[in-house]
Design a protein around this motif. Structure first.
Motif, PDB file in Angstrom:
ATOM      1  N   UNK A 138      66.415 -11.183 -20.716  1.00  0.00           N
ATOM      2  CA  UNK A 138      67.741 -11.652 -20.287  1.00  0.00           C
ATOM      3  C   UNK A 138      68.162 -12.841 -21.125  1.00  0.00           C
ATOM      4  N   UNK A 139      67.238 -13.763 -21.363  1.00  0.00           N
ATOM      5  CA  UNK A 139      67.557 -14.930 -22.185  1.00  0.00           C
ATOM      6  C   UNK A 139      67.947 -14.496 -23.594  1.00  0.00           C
ATOM      7  N   UNK A 140      67.203 -13.502 -24.111  1.00  0.00           N
ATOM      8  CA  UNK A 140      67.524 -13.026 -25.456  1.00  0.00           C
ATOM      9  C   UNK A 140      68.950 -12.493 -25.503  1.00  0.00           C
ATOM     10  N   UNK A 141      69.314 -11.646 -24.537  1.00  0.00           N
ATOM     11  CA  UNK A 141      70.658 -11.052 -24.526  1.00  0.00           C
ATOM     12  C   UNK A 141      71.712 -12.153 -24.398  1.00  0.00           C
ATOM     13  N   UNK A 142      71.537 -12.982 -23.367  1.00  0.00           N
ATOM     14  CA  UNK A 142      72.594 -13.943 -23.060  1.00  0.00           C
ATOM     15  C   UNK A 142      72.772 -14.934 -24.214  1.00  0.00           C
ATOM     16  N   UNK A 143      71.659 -15.441 -24.754  1.00  0.00           N
ATOM     17  CA  UNK A 143      71.827 -16.454 -25.800  1.00  0.00           C
ATOM     18  C   UNK A 143      72.420 -15.845 -27.061  1.00  0.00           C
ATOM     19  N   UNK A 144      72.030 -14.622 -27.398  1.00  0.00           N
ATOM     20  CA  UNK A 144      72.594 -14.004 -28.602  1.00  0.00           C
ATOM     21  C   UNK A 144      74.082 -13.716 -28.436  1.00  0.00           C
ATOM     22  N   UNK A 145      74.417 -13.142 -27.289  1.00  0.00           N
ATOM     23  CA  UNK A 145      75.829 -12.814 -27.065  1.00  0.00           C
ATOM     24  C   UNK A 145      76.668 -14.090 -27.027  1.00  0.00           C
ATOM     25  N   UNK A 146      76.128 -15.097 -26.367  1.00  0.00           N
ATOM     26  CA  UNK A 146      76.834 -16.381 -26.293  1.00  0.00           C
ATOM     27  C   UNK A 146      77.065 -16.926 -27.702  1.00  0.00           C
ATOM     28  N   UNK A 163      82.504 -18.851 -21.242  1.00  0.00           N
ATOM     29  CA  UNK A 163      81.728 -18.205 -22.300  1.00  0.00           C
ATOM     30  C   UNK A 163      80.443 -17.623 -21.741  1.00  0.00           C
ATOM     31  N   UNK A 164      79.764 -18.384 -20.895  1.00  0.00           N
ATOM     32  CA  UNK A 164      78.516 -17.892 -20.322  1.00  0.00           C
ATOM     33  C   UNK A 164      78.795 -16.655 -19.479  1.00  0.00           C
ATOM     34  N   UNK A 165      79.890 -16.703 -18.703  1.00  0.00           N
ATOM     35  CA  UNK A 165      80.255 -15.559 -17.874  1.00  0.00           C
ATOM     36  C   UNK A 165      80.461 -14.321 -18.729  1.00  0.00           C
ATOM     37  N   UNK A 166      81.029 -14.541 -19.915  1.00  0.00           N
ATOM     38  CA  UNK A 166      81.288 -13.439 -20.826  1.00  0.00           C
ATOM     39  C   UNK A 166      79.992 -12.878 -21.392  1.00  0.00           C
ATOM     40  N   UNK A 167      78.961 -13.741 -21.487  1.00  0.00           N
ATOM     41  CA  UNK A 167      77.732 -13.335 -22.165  1.00  0.00           C
ATOM     42  C   UNK A 167      76.727 -12.678 -21.221  1.00  0.00           C
ATOM     43  N   UNK A 168      76.896 -12.891 -19.923  1.00  0.00           N
ATOM     44  CA  UNK A 168      75.917 -12.303 -19.000  1.00  0.00           C
ATOM     45  C   UNK A 168      76.355 -10.892 -18.630  1.00  0.00           C
ATOM     46  N   UNK A 169      75.539  -9.897 -18.920  1.00  0.00           N
ATOM     47  CA  UNK A 169      75.892  -8.543 -18.483  1.00  0.00           C
ATOM     48  C   UNK A 169      75.954  -8.543 -16.969  1.00  0.00           C
ATOM     49  N   UNK A 170      76.919  -7.825 -16.401  1.00  0.00           N
ATOM     50  CA  UNK A 170      77.087  -7.998 -14.951  1.00  0.00           C
ATOM     51  C   UNK A 170      75.948  -7.405 -14.136  1.00  0.00           C
TER      52      UNK A 170
END
Lengths: 412, 333, 359
Positions: free
Chosen positions: A386-394, B144-151
């Motif tokens: 989850x950290x990998x996904x969120x930090x990369x997308x962010x 931005x964080x909201x956008x990055x977290x898959x729901x």
């Protein structure tokens, strides 16, 4: 009625708050800023007199450099791509290496100093693991075995792999000197596989799906958006209808249906490419809109008219004159499109419709963490991917946002 | 206004047609004839009955006909009699399976949209009026964080938190005692109590984007000459902001439904799978996995149609709010 | 809070602006949009403010009402305004003098003056009116802000004013949206909105620039009539010397935030003292005699551009474009105001002040 001004534009001091986010202007007396342009634009000059000769890319770079967060994100993304390229070398284990003895092992601490009778000395190491099995729940509880010390070093030998399919080696960036020793810095999953190594391998799939999908979407988007924007008329309305249609369908159900229809007999590689294609089916619409919008505004520009008058052919005008003038916008749009692809792949794999074992992507990893009891017991199985996904997308979003601002400071 | 609506509906028709075509295409996608699947499912015990039945089905769906004939059979049955075909896994007409679930999906989507608007409106207005303040930066970051977290991840985390700290399981939309009960005030209340986690999760996906839109629009409008005019009248600052720029920034905000609704429904599908809600998501996923294609295709068709209707409603709302649109003063967007 | 000051104001003077300074602190530095402008507006008369774009005319106007866009702020000077005192909404006939520069831009006191004592109309009537509210709504609002009238009364008043500014069928127009009106009608509606509370001063910021020539003439005519009817003073901002000739009683010539010359319209036109004023006047094409005599002449223009506000020239701001530039003097010394005769003032070192040192 007589005018003392060459242009009866608005009084710039009154109409535009001089707020341009730009470095101090150098413009000397008699600067080439026409009165119609106003001081807000004059203020947006670059640093120094080379402003008027700087290329579009230079200007963009100057503006981009000022976004600290976007810069940091850019560096982070570069590192992630390094991970993608050198996954086998950086990961201490292979993604499917498993060890039944260490199922659900928690993250181990990396000790830098070893306490010996003669005092502490520098010796990075991990401790061994012992476990007890609960009689009722059959769950294991691990604890470090203080006796066993496994030194951790750079460039140790581990399993063999082929780098770029060119040469075979067994050197890894880091690992325990004893190949049999357990090292689960970020814990192990239900089969005793190293979560860290799996996330590194997952990076390769997830990031490359994003990249390849975006390239496909870009090709489609630029061609169709360009046609739409350049020709206008009924061609434009037809393409616009198609875009509207694709955007009006909720994309997840559509993707779900398409991926579910993939033949079960297909190999992992085939499925991988099929999924990228499916993702770019919707992805191109965003890029096409950007391209079309730019085309519409550029069509009226003088340099395009000049090219037309020169008798340049249409493809030449489109690809030689118009496209290069907004590549910066496309770069920004592409950067913003990658995270959407990554999230989509993650979601599909999470539902079990996209990639499946033994292929490892972030979505596949997250699928391991589907039920609450397992999350409660082995949170690292969820937290790490989850950290990998969120930090990369962010980071990709920050980067894209910074690029967009730099490409076009006036367009929000 | 009526003319505007009529024109808008007319423009919608080709899209509607394309959606139905796509849904039918999806139905046809799995390799082989779905009757084979069906027959295999029936087993050998009633082979004779099955053969007759199969022949009837073949007739009914025009299976030996070319694509366009089959499509016509399918779509005309839906339009005239609400007959979506047969679910082979459930052995029931599709129409008996989808409506309850679609209703709940739409309810969730609508409630999430309203919640998202409410949140995005407040935060967007705040961050625009207080541009470059700490609050502005904070909310922008949260966006931005909201956008990055898959729901689905957010759903998992919220589930875990409520499991861990409140000791309750949050799956489903109803408590067991209301599961199969007929609709009543109590059941409705129960539903709303269960809805908050999915609503928050679904709304977060769209909120980040809408906050940014609201903020950017309002920032544009805040510097328009008419705010200066209003200020020159001697209006109070907050009253002026509420009456003019906020009111104008609202229009593009409303029109975001066009793209947030598909996103929200997509989010709802995934979230409902994770949270195991009695909505479209889990059933659609199951239908796709077992290649129960009439069921899956009907879901996709209806989700598309309902999204279109939602977009249409938001356009009508927009036209009502912004008189320029009805008079066609605003160019095609 | 009470900004009333002593009677340091000539009897016929309505507003006296003295050394007004308005600045915009932006990332690139400090923009001194208005830097020591001084002028007077007499009761019931028209003052025209002229100058090229970017010389701070509009900012000066906005400073009077304290509605300068952020981050701009009035930072110095005085703006003494003779305000009518009221008892409730009725005038008592008495007056007090307020320094507008001292008022809090967000305070109740300046808000009370805006729209009621001093009203303003803007250049672009399309964008200066809200596109999604009817013009009636926007006019009535101005009434409600300042007076306690019922809805019906306020509407009557608005329809009345619309009629007076020459809007045909005012009752129907009351419910129109701005985009349904022509440019001229929109500007009339703007004027109606400004006049609905009977202001003593109307500030018009280039109100005719966005209109075509015929409509311009009609609007100017209308403003003349209304001035006579309402007995208000007008501060008219324009870059059009033709308009100045037609409208003005007094003229202020502004250059880079400084009032370089002021006086009554006749002496400014016939006996300009500042090189900038002379240059402006030379840049008007002359009809009639001048055109027929002699060979074709080229229309004079002023050399160069208005300098960038981030680097104002030292000394006299006009020196780098001035034909009568005196090296060593003009680029060193900020010219002090030099009075000559009745209400006539010029800031130019040719007329003295060179011997004093920089302020």
């Amino acid at each position: 009625m007589t005018h003392i001004e060459p242009s009866s534009q608005t009084d710039p001091l009154a109409e535009t708050t001089p707020l341009g986010a730009a470095p101090p202007a150098s413009s000397p007396v008699g600067s080439p800023t026409g009165p119609g342009k106003g001081i807000a634009e004059a203020g947006n000059a670059g640093s120094g007199g080379n402003l008027y000769t700087a290329s579009q890319w230079r200007l963009m770079w100057w503006r981009f450099r000022k976004h600290k967060l976007a810069m940091a994100s850019g560096i982070f993304i570069l590192l992630v791509y390094v991970l993608l390229v050198f996954a086998e070398f950086i990961a201490p284990y292979h993604s499917s290496d498993h060890n039944a003895a260490y199922q659900h092992a928690p993250p181990q601490r990396l000790h830098l100093f070893e306490e010996t009778p003669d005092g502490s000395r520098f010796n990075p190491h991990v401790k061994g693991l012992e476990y007890e099995t609960d009689e009722e729940t059959w769950r294991r509880s691990f604890s470090p075995d203080e006796e066993q010390v496994y030194p951790v070093r750079f460039f140790v030998r581990g399993h063999e792999y082929e780098l770029f399919g060119l040469f075979t080696t067994d050197i890894h960036l880091f690992g325990t000197t004893d190949p049999e020793a357990p090292m689960y810095l970020l814990g192990a999953d239900r089969l005793g596989r190293d979560v860290l190594s799996r996330v590194i391998y997952g990076t390769r799939i997830s990031m490359s799906i994003g990249l390849i999908g975006v390239v496909m979407a870009l090709v489609l988007g630029v061609i169709l958006g360009g046609i739409s924007g350049y020709f206008g008329g009924w061609i434009d309305s037809a393409i616009q209808r198609v875009i509207e249609f694709l955007r009006s369908i909720p994309e997840i159900p559509l993707w779900m249906a398409l991926t579910a229809a993939l033949p079960r007999s297909w190999s992992q590689v085939q499925v991988y490419f099929a999924i990228t294609v499916i993702l770019s089916i919707v992805g191109w619409t965003t890029l096409a809109r950007v391209v079309r919008g730019r085309f519409f505004s550029l069509r009226e520009e003088d340099f395009v008219t000049a090219a037309v008058l020169d008798g340049a052919s249409r493809p030449r005008i489109i690809f030689r004159h118009m496209l290069p003038s907004f590549t910066s916008h496309i770069v920004a749009a592409v950067t913003l499109a990658i995270p959407a692809m990554i999230l989509a792949e993650t979601a599909l794999s999470f539902l079990g419709l996209g990639l499946t074992e033994p292929t490892v992507s972030w979505g596949v990893l997250l699928r391991e963490a589907q039920n609450i009891p397992s999350i409660a017991h082995t949170p690292w199985v969820l937290i790490v991917p989850a950290t990998a996904v969120v930090s990369t997308v962010l980071a990709l979003n920050f980067l894209g946002d910074g690029l967009r601002d730099a490409a076009d400071p006036y367009n929000k | 206004m009526l003319r505007y609506i009529a024109r808008r509906v007319l423009v919608m028709l080709p899209t509607l047609f394309l959606i139905s075509l796509a849904s039918f295409f999806i139905i046809q996608l799995p390799p082989g004839d779905f009757l084979t699947t069906y027959a295999a499912g029936m087993g050998a015990q009633d082979a004779i009955v099955a053969r007759e039945h199969l022949a009837a089905l073949e007739e009914r769906y025009g299976l030996n006909q070319p694509f366009h004939v089959q499509y016509w059979q399918w779509i005309s049955n839906i339009v005239c009699c609400g007959d979506f075909g047969q679910s082979f896994e459930w052995r029931r007409p599709v129409s008996s399976l989808i409506w309850d679930r679609l209703t709940l999906t739409m309810l969730l989507a609508v409630v999430s949209t309203l919640f998202m608007w409410f949140v995005a409106f407040l935060i967007g207005t705040y961050t625009a009026v207080r541009q470059y303040s700490i609050g502005d930066y904070f909310w922008t970051f949260v966006g931005f964080v909201g956008l990055a977290i898959p729901n689905f991840l957010l759903a998992l985390v919220l589930m875990y938190i409520s499991f861990r700290y409140f000791g309750q399981s949050v799956g489903g939309l109803f408590s067991p005692e209301y599961q199969n009960a007929p609709w009543s005030i109590g059941k409705l209340w129960d539903l709303f109590q269960h809805m908050w986690i999915p609503v928050i999760v679904i709304a977060t996906a769209g909120a980040a984007g809408t906050i940014r839109i609201m903020r950017a629009n309002l920032l544009d409008e805040l510097h328009r000459p008419y705010t200066t005019t209003a200020r020159a009248k001697g209006m109070q600052e907050w009253r002026l902001i509420a009456k003019y720029p906020v009111r104008l920034a609202l229009n593009p905000f409303i029109s975001t439904v066009g793209w947030t609704l598909p996103t929200l429904i997509s989010g709802e599908i995934i979230v409902s799978v994770v949270l195991d809600l009695p909505t479209t998501g889990p059933l659609l996923l199951r239908a796709l996995r077992s290649q129960d294609m009439y069921l899956a295709g009907s879901f996709i068709l209806m989700l598309g149609v309902l999204t279109l209707i939602g977009t249409l409603l938001s356009d009508i709302l927009l036209a009502w709010l912004d008189p320029r649109i009805q008079y066609d003063k605003v160019g095609s967007r | 809070m009470q900004a009333a000051v002593g009677a340091d104001l000539a009897q016929d003077s309505l507003l006296s602006v003295r050394s007004l300074k308005t600045q915009f602190p932006v990332d690139q530095g400090l923009v001194k949009a208005v830097d020591g402008a001084s002028f007077e507006i007499r009761r019931g008369s028209t003052l025209c403010v002229v100058g090229e774009s970017g010389c701070g005319k509009s900012v000066t106007a906005r400073s009077i009402l304290q509605i300068v866009d952020r981050p701009g702020r009035v930072v110095g000077g005085e703006m003494l305004f003779r305000r009518r005192l009221r008892n409730g909404s009725a005038l008592t006939g008495e007056e007090e003098i307020v320094d507008l520069a001292k008022l809090d831009p967000k305070g109740a006191e300046i808000r009370d003056i805006r729209g009621r004592d001093i009203a303003m109309i803007f250049q672009e009537p399309m964008t200066s009116l809200s596109p999604v509210h009817t013009i009636g709504d926007q006019i009535v609002e101005a009434v409600h802000v300042h007076e306690n009238l019922s809805k019906a009364e306020a509407k009557d008043r608005a329809v009345d004013v619309l009629q007076r500014v020459g809007v045909p069928k005012p009752k129907q127009r009351f419910d129109s949206y701005p985009f349904q009106l022509s440019g001229g009608l929109r500007q009339r509606a703007m004027i109606a909105m400004a006049l609905v509370c009977n202001p003593v001063l109307l500030i018009a910021d280039e109100p005719t620039t966005a209109l075509d020539v015929t409509t311009q003439a009609q609007i100017l005519e209308l403003m003349h009539e209304l001035q006579a009817d309402y007995g208000m003073a007008i501060m008219f901002i324009t870059h059009d010397l033709g308009v100045v000739a037609e409208m003005a009683d007094d003229v202020v010539v502004m250059y880079l935030g400084l009032a370089v010359e002021r006086g009554d319209v006749r002496s400014i036109f016939h006996n300009p003292q500042h090189p900038y004023t002379r240059a402006l006047l030379r840049s008007i094409p002359k009809l009639g005699l001048g055109a027929r005599t002699g060979p074709r002449t080229r229309l004079d223009t002023i050399r160069g551009m208005v300098p960038d506000p981030y680097n104002r020239p030292a000394g006299c701001p006009f020196h780098n474009r001035c034909d009568e530039f005196m090296p060593g003097t003009c680029d060193r010394i900020v010219p002090p105001p030099i009075q000559f005769g009745d209400r006539r003032e010029v800031r130019c070192l040719l007329h003295g002040g060179a011997e004093e040192d920089t302020r």
